[in-house]
Scaffold this active site. Structure first.
Site, short mmCIF file in Angstrom:
data_model
loop_
_atom_site.label_atom_id
_atom_site.label_comp_id
_atom_site.label_asym_id
_atom_site.label_seq_id
_atom_site.Cartn_x
_atom_site.Cartn_y
_atom_site.Cartn_z
N CYS A 73 0.74 -0.97 -0.60
CA CYS A 73 0.21 -0.21 -0.34
C CYS A 73 1.34 1.25 0.14
CB CYS A 73 -1.10 0.19 1.61
SG CYS A 73 -1.66 1.03 1.06
N GLY A 126 -2.57 11.03 0.45
CA GLY A 126 -2.55 11.17 -0.50
C GLY A 126 -3.54 11.32 -1.50
N GLU A 127 -4.38 11.68 -1.84
CA GLU A 127 -5.34 11.84 -3.19
C GLU A 127 -4.22 11.41 -4.42
OE1 GLU A 127 -8.25 11.35 -4.10
OE2 GLU A 127 -7.49 11.08 -6.30
N SER A 158 -6.51 4.03 -6.30
CA SER A 158 -7.74 4.80 -5.32
C SER A 158 -8.40 6.34 -5.23
CB SER A 158 -7.77 4.37 -3.86
OG SER A 158 -8.89 4.65 -3.10
N SER A 212 -13.50 6.11 -3.92
CA SER A 212 -14.36 6.36 -2.48
C SER A 212 -15.27 7.05 -2.46
CB SER A 212 -12.96 6.89 -1.75
OG SER A 212 -11.89 6.32 -1.48
N LEU A 213 -16.32 5.87 -2.32
CA LEU A 213 -17.60 6.37 -2.96
C LEU A 213 -18.43 6.70 -1.18
CD1 LEU A 213 -20.26 7.26 -4.67
CD2 LEU A 213 -20.81 4.44 -4.31
N HIS A 214 -18.72 6.50 -0.39
CA HIS A 214 -19.32 6.24 0.34
C HIS A 214 -20.81 6.95 1.44
CE1 HIS A 214 -14.39 5.26 2.28
NE2 HIS A 214 -14.43 6.51 1.53
N ASN A 222 -12.00 3.67 10.72
CA ASN A 222 -10.99 3.24 11.71
C ASN A 222 -11.03 4.90 12.13
OD1 ASN A 222 -8.30 2.92 13.22
ND2 ASN A 222 -7.10 3.62 11.08
N CYS A 261 -4.47 0.32 5.26
CA CYS A 261 -4.21 1.63 4.34
C CYS A 261 -5.46 2.60 4.48
CB CYS A 261 -4.46 0.42 3.06
SG CYS A 261 -3.55 -0.68 2.70
N1 SAH Z 1 -7.50 10.06 -1.57
C1 SAH Z 1 -7.20 8.57 -1.76
C2 SAH Z 1 -7.01 7.51 -1.56
C3 SAH Z 1 -6.25 7.16 -0.34
S1 SAH Z 1 -7.40 6.85 0.62
C4 SAH Z 1 -9.11 8.24 -2.07
O1 SAH Z 1 -9.91 8.68 -0.94
O2 SAH Z 1 -9.76 7.24 -2.18
C5 SAH Z 1 -7.63 5.26 0.83
C6 SAH Z 1 -8.89 4.62 1.93
O3 SAH Z 1 -9.08 5.39 2.86
C7 SAH Z 1 -10.25 5.44 1.29
O4 SAH Z 1 -10.98 4.79 1.01
C8 SAH Z 1 -10.51 6.08 2.07
O5 SAH Z 1 -11.81 7.37 1.96
C9 SAH Z 1 -10.26 5.31 2.97
N2 SAH Z 1 -10.25 6.10 4.85
C10 SAH Z 1 -9.73 6.97 5.01
N3 SAH Z 1 -9.96 7.41 5.83
C11 SAH Z 1 -10.70 5.77 6.74
C12 SAH Z 1 -10.54 5.67 8.06
N4 SAH Z 1 -10.78 6.67 8.89
N5 SAH Z 1 -11.13 4.75 8.24
C13 SAH Z 1 -11.41 4.20 7.02
N6 SAH Z 1 -11.15 4.07 6.21
C14 SAH Z 1 -10.40 5.28 6.12
FE1 SF4 Z 2 -7.57 12.71 1.41
FE2 SF4 Z 2 -8.51 10.27 0.63
FE3 SF4 Z 2 -8.18 11.40 2.98
FE4 SF4 Z 2 -10.06 12.27 1.39
S1 SF4 Z 2 -9.84 10.08 2.54
S2 SF4 Z 2 -8.70 13.61 2.79
S3 SF4 Z 2 -9.80 12.16 -0.20
S4 SF4 Z 2 -6.42 10.47 2.00
#
Ligand code: SAH
Ligand code: SF4
Length: 414
Positions: free
Chosen positions: A148, A215-216, A247, A269-271, A346, A389
């Site tokens: 990762c 990061g994104e 991602s 990352s839909l959520h 998390n 991750c």
């Molecule tokens: N920025 C990108 C990739 C990094 S985050 C993105 O947002 O997709 C990787 C994954 O972890 C994403 O799906 C993100 O939403 C999720 N994530 C971030 N914080 C989290 C947390 N506290 N608990 C569970 N998943 C989390």
């Molecule tokens: Fe950045 Fe991904 Fe975290 Fe959103 S979930 S703040 S895009 S690392």
């Protein structure tokens, strides 16, 4: 080098920015390269240019690039001296101008289940500034080993449930620093051809890559693209594009680019299934709402039942975890070849969110399962070292017993 850009304050934890407020922080692009640059992470063309810069004749460059590529990405050479098929003169010339440096490993943790986490140190923007740190996690499974990777220090976006988003400082990683994470993992795992008893085996410990660390990745497009193309090169690290997953939180214009210019697998990352809620959770949704995002997904090149998009869905108690949400999710994704990953939230110190109860996650996952999506909840891995991750660096902070309980769900794989 440019002047420092003003950095907006991150959104307060667990609260949602009011409409009209900023969606993103400006990234710091200041980066002071080391005096002797590392050749790690350069594309073949960039390597040829580097050779040109030290006056290797044009007629020799192709062959030399081929040699260097092999030593760097098949053998994992850590010094020019190790490159025995390269002439002594050229080795000395290269050594005078370049290095084969990877990011410094500051700490390494190994879980009882074999999950490994490395804390890496990267140079800051100016002399005297504290160096940046990012993490990289290796998750071994019987049939694969997933690495990762991080794409940025911090993140310019401000997803309200994500700790990385609360970090003020943001710097894009260079392609070399992204490839460097793979090099570090293979160094540490002795996962290079010709190392130890692996010389006769083509099976590598690092077989898969996910861009799911800090990061994104689609906001650091060029560096991520260049790094992933190096990783996928069949004559080097050789991780197939089908085993590389990027991602994104939904940077719509770069989704098509990722398909065309990288060709890796996509995770989104839909959520949330409604714009109103997704605007809160993933503020970028105000720029690129769900319908636009899903259109971009439908158009993703190479999409088929064998090459599905993964939709990530973080389980937030009382926020997005109802049975109605699950049914709406199934409906929303109809017609898109998709996998769904339910991610137990998390928690981090100061967050206003909690992880959904297990019962609720099971209910949610059953609805998804009955709609034809297999094993949607990620398996917990590396819980003793809090490796995960999406929540890398922040997970090392001290957590309460309750938070630790929820953290057991972390470091998930498919
Ligand atoms: N920025 C990108 C990739 C990094 S985050 C993105 O947002 O997709 C990787 C994954 O972890 C994403 O799906 C993100 O939403 C999720 N994530 C971030 N914080 C989290 C947390 N506290 N608990 C569970 N998943 C989390
Ligand atoms: Fe950045 Fe991904 Fe975290 Fe959103 S979930 S703040 S895009 S690392």
């Amino acid at each position: 080098m440019t002047d420092p850009l003003p950095i907006a304050e991150a959104a307060p934890a667990g609260r949602h920015p009011a409409p009209g407020l900023f969606l993103e922080k400006a990234p710091l692009e200041r980066y002071v390269p080391p005096r002797k640059p590392s050749l790690v992470g350069l594309s073949r063309d960039a390597l040829a240019d580097a050779l040109g810069s030290v006056r290797v004749p044009p007629t020799q460059r192709r062959m030399r690039v081929q040699q260097l590529w092999h030593w760097l990405y098949v053998r994992g050479a850590q010094s020019f001296d190790a490159m025995t098929s390269v002439s002594k003169e050229l080795r000395a010339l290269l050594d005078a101008h370049f290095t084969l440096a990877r990011p410094d490993v500051v700490a390494e943790q190994t879980s009882v289940d074999g999950t490994r986490k490395w804390l890496l140190r990267l140079p800051g923007e100016h002399a005297g500034e504290a160096p940046h740190e990012v993490e990289c996690v290796y998750i071994p499974e019987p049939d694969r080993g997933t690495l990762c990777l991080s794409s940025q220090v911090g993140c310019t976006l401000n997803c309200s449930f994500c700790h990385t988003g609360t970090q003020r400082l943001v710097r894009n990683l260079t392609a070399g620093e992204i490839v460097g994470q793979i090099m570090v993992a293979r160094d540490r795992l002795a996962d290079w051809a010709g190392v130890k008893d692996k010389s006769s085996s083509n099976v590598r410990l690092v077989s898969n890559i996910v861009m799911m660390g800090m990061g994104e990745p689609l906001y650091n497009f060029e560096a991520v693209r260049d790094a992933l193309l190096v990783a996928a090169d069949g004559e080097g690290i050789a991780i197939s594009k089908r085993r590389i997953t990027l991602s994104t939180s939904g940077v719509v214009p770069n989704i098509a680019r990722a398909g065309a210019e990288i060709g890796c697998m996509l995770a989104v990352s839909l959520h949330a299934v409604r714009d109103e809620l997704r605007n809160d959770l993933v503020p970028l949704n105000r720029k690129y709402p769900i319908a636009e995002l899903l259109d971009a997904c439908r158009d993703y090149p190479g999409l088929s039942n064998a090459r599905r998009i993964t939709f990530e869905y973080v389980m937030l108690k009382g926020i997005n975890d109802s049975a109605a949400d699950a049914r709406a999710l199934v409906k929303l994704l109809k017609g898109i070849p998709a996998k769904i990953n339910l991610i137990p939230f998390n928690p981090w110190p100061g967050t206003g969110y909690a992880c959904s109860d297990w019962e609720q996650i099971e209910k949610f996952s059953e609805i998804i399962f009955n709609a034809g999506y297999a094993s949607p909840v990620r398996t917990p891995r590396g819980r003793d070292i809090l490796a995960a991750c999406g929540q890398l660096k922040s997970a090392t902070e001290k957590l309460s017993a309750r938070e630790r309980l929820a953290l057991r769900a972390m470091a998930m794989t498919d």
